[in-house]
Design a protein around this motif. Structure first.
Motif, short mmCIF file in Angstrom:
data_model
loop_
_atom_site.label_atom_id
_atom_site.label_comp_id
_atom_site.label_asym_id
_atom_site.label_seq_id
_atom_site.Cartn_x
_atom_site.Cartn_y
_atom_site.Cartn_z
N LYS A 10 -4.73 -9.73 -7.70
CA LYS A 10 -4.95 -8.51 -8.49
C LYS A 10 -5.24 -8.83 -9.95
CE LYS A 10 -2.71 -4.09 -9.57
NZ LYS A 10 -2.67 -4.24 -11.03
N SER A 18 -5.22 0.36 -2.48
CA SER A 18 -5.93 1.06 -1.41
C SER A 18 -7.17 0.28 -0.99
CB SER A 18 -6.30 2.48 -1.86
OG SER A 18 -7.20 2.45 -2.95
N ARG A 19 -7.88 -0.32 -1.97
CA ARG A 19 -9.06 -1.12 -1.63
C ARG A 19 -8.66 -2.39 -0.88
NH1 ARG A 19 -10.27 0.25 -6.91
NH2 ARG A 19 -9.71 -1.85 -7.64
N LEU A 20 -7.55 -2.98 -1.28
CA LEU A 20 -7.08 -4.19 -0.60
C LEU A 20 -6.73 -3.89 0.85
CD1 LEU A 20 -6.14 -7.14 -0.60
CD2 LEU A 20 -3.92 -6.35 -1.43
N GLU A 53 -18.15 -7.01 -3.79
CA GLU A 53 -17.86 -5.74 -4.43
C GLU A 53 -16.36 -5.53 -4.63
OE1 GLU A 53 -19.70 -2.50 -2.43
OE2 GLU A 53 -21.75 -3.23 -2.76
N PHE A 54 -15.56 -6.14 -3.79
CA PHE A 54 -14.11 -6.05 -3.95
C PHE A 54 -13.64 -6.93 -5.11
CE2 PHE A 54 -9.91 -7.93 -2.81
CZ PHE A 54 -9.14 -6.78 -2.99
N ALA A 85 -7.94 -1.52 2.72
CA ALA A 85 -9.18 -1.26 3.45
C ALA A 85 -9.91 -2.56 3.77
CB ALA A 85 -10.07 -0.34 2.63
N ARG A 86 -9.95 -3.46 2.82
CA ARG A 86 -10.63 -4.74 3.04
C ARG A 86 -9.90 -5.60 4.06
NH1 ARG A 86 -15.88 -5.52 2.46
NH2 ARG A 86 -16.66 -4.67 0.50
N GLY A 132 -5.58 2.24 -7.08
CA GLY A 132 -6.89 2.00 -6.49
C GLY A 132 -7.03 0.61 -5.92
N PHE A 133 -6.45 -0.37 -6.60
CA PHE A 133 -6.53 -1.74 -6.10
C PHE A 133 -5.86 -1.86 -4.74
CE2 PHE A 133 -4.29 -5.72 -5.37
CZ PHE A 133 -5.35 -6.62 -5.35
N THR A 160 0.84 -1.19 0.00
CA THR A 160 0.00 0.00 0.00
C THR A 160 0.87 1.24 0.00
OG1 THR A 160 -1.71 -1.17 1.21
CG2 THR A 160 -1.84 1.22 1.21
N ARG A 182 -15.60 -5.85 -9.90
CA ARG A 182 -15.63 -4.41 -10.17
C ARG A 182 -16.58 -4.12 -11.33
NH1 ARG A 182 -14.33 -1.29 -6.61
NH2 ARG A 182 -13.50 0.27 -8.04
#
Length: 412
Positions: A347, A196-198, A176-177, A200-201, A193-194, A10, A180
């Motif tokens: 990814k 950051s979403r990873l 949702e993760f 967060a998840r 973006g990937f 990240t 897409r």
């Protein structure tokens, strides 16, 4: 395996703007000097090579036949059978391409088997049954999944009537993760973006939930990843019937090797045993004289729903419990087995699904994602291909020698 590297990657995403041009350049290229001609470039080329085996085998086996099952006007599942000429003692079954794109490496290994191992077999007592591209649409279109977005190695459910289609609650939470619902944009923003979403998840759901959601397969989201379907796909029905015919045949000992790519160390193929294996990891490695065998006692061992080898064992117990069956997977690792490799595999799986269902406004993004996906399942590196071929030979020799199928004078 994801947890250790999430925060590091990240943070690295912030630096992506500086290293991005170089990363894109390397990911946008594939080695054009692949190993000889044994690794095919297209589905049609692979199929033509496969069909030539009929003439290669016929001088030794008198009863050789080619069967073709048409899924549509363009793609077929082809099989070649060579029956033992005197007594049906041993049958070797070699399958590939259940995950379509993985069929290219599988095709190469089938070529190696026919050219280097067929001559070591006793045709009087040993038969062959080789199946090319169980998922021909996926192979031709360079996708893991079939024309209905079904992962066929999650589709070999033994009894759909008693199977819970909604059992994967982790996937439901993370849908949702994984799925897409927007076009792929500029690769810099896409990649950042990937990560950051990873991150967060990982905080909200945990890394174990992410891994578990994918490993077992899911049966509720037709446009998602690792979708196992809701009924037998045509390819699955064909193979289920083939397995039944094999078990009802006169062969007493059946060795089934299914060829896959993706999981495991990059330069060491693994023998991935079914849950029915009774040997320990160390016992199996010694028995096969092979350095990497996953058995149910292995630390990283896992079982998936709808797995083909697991289905074969269950069918055997019902139809022919008296017969000896060894059904296993030869898995050729591609990206590697570390944390970074696991994240990259995740990814590339997600972004390929996003591109397939939503396309992209950037041709460059399409090429980059497609090449990343190819490298995930069909590495172009010469070193990888040579090592894969060498490992395959060692593993086949080890398994067949242990099962006493190779001619004794051929065993070193």
């Amino acid at each position: 395996m994801l947890k250790k590297g999430i925060m590091i990657l990240t943070g690295a995403a912030v630096l992506l703007v500086f290293i991005y041009p170089y990363a894109i350049q390397s990911l946008n290229q594939r080695d054009t000097h692949s190993m000889e001609d044994v690794f095919p470039k297209t589905y049609d080329e692979s199929r033509q090579t496969f069909l030539s085996y009929e003439n290669v085998l016929r001088p030794k086996w008198t009863n050789v036949r080619h069967d073709s099952f048409s899924l549509n006007e363009k793609e077929t599942i082809d099989s070649i059978r060579a029956d033992a000429t005197e007594e049906k003692e041993n049958l070797i079954v070699l399958t590939g391409g259940v995950h379509g794109i993985e069929g290219y490496a599988g095709s190469a290994m089938q070529s190696i088997f026919v050219s280097e191992f067929a001559g070591q077999l006793d045709e009087k007592t040993t038969g062959l049954h080789i199946v090319h591209a169980i998922n021909p649409w996926g192979m031709k279109n360079e996708r893991r999944y079939n024309e209905h977005n079904v992962d066929l190695n999650r589709n070999f459910v033994y009894d759909w009537n008693s199977f819970d289609l909604n059992q994967n609650k982790d996937y439901e939470e993370l849908n949702e993760f994984f799925e897409r619902k927007k076009k792929v944009g500029h690769m810099l923003l896409h990649d950042a973006g990937f990560y950051s979403r990873l991150a967060a998840r990982a905080v909200t759901s945990g890394t174990s939930a992410i891994e578990q959601a994918l490993l077992t397969g899911q049966y509720a989201y037709p446009k998602g990843v690792y979708y196992g379907g809701t009924k037998d796909e045509p390819s699955t029905a064909y193979m289920k019937s083939a397995f039944a015919d094999i078990l009802k045949s006169g062969y007493k000992k059946i060795i089934h090797i299914d060829l896959h790519t993706g999981y495991g160390p990059r330069y060491q193929m693994s023998i991935f045993s079914s849950s029915k294996e009774t040997m320990t990891e160390k016992e199996a490695e010694k028995a096969f004289n092979y350095p990497l065998v996953f058995t149910p006692d292995s630390e990283d061992y896992y079982v998936t729903n709808g797995d083909m080898t697991e289905y074969f064992y269950s069918l055997k117990e019902d139809l022919a419990p008296e017969k000896e069956l060894y059904s296993t997977t030869f898995e050729f690792g591609t990206l590697g087995d570390g944390t970074v490799a696991s994240i990259q595999s995740l990814k590339r799986t997600i972004e390929e699904n996003q591109l397939y269902f939503n396309q992209s406004g950037s041709k460059k993004s399409e090429v980059i994602i497609h090449n990343r996906y190819l490298e995930l399942f069909y590495p172009s590196e010469e070193k990888w291909r040579k090592k894969a071929a060498a490992d395959f030979k060692d593993a086949v020799n080890g398994v067949l020698a242990y099962k006493k199928i190779l001619r004794e004078e051929e065993i070193e």
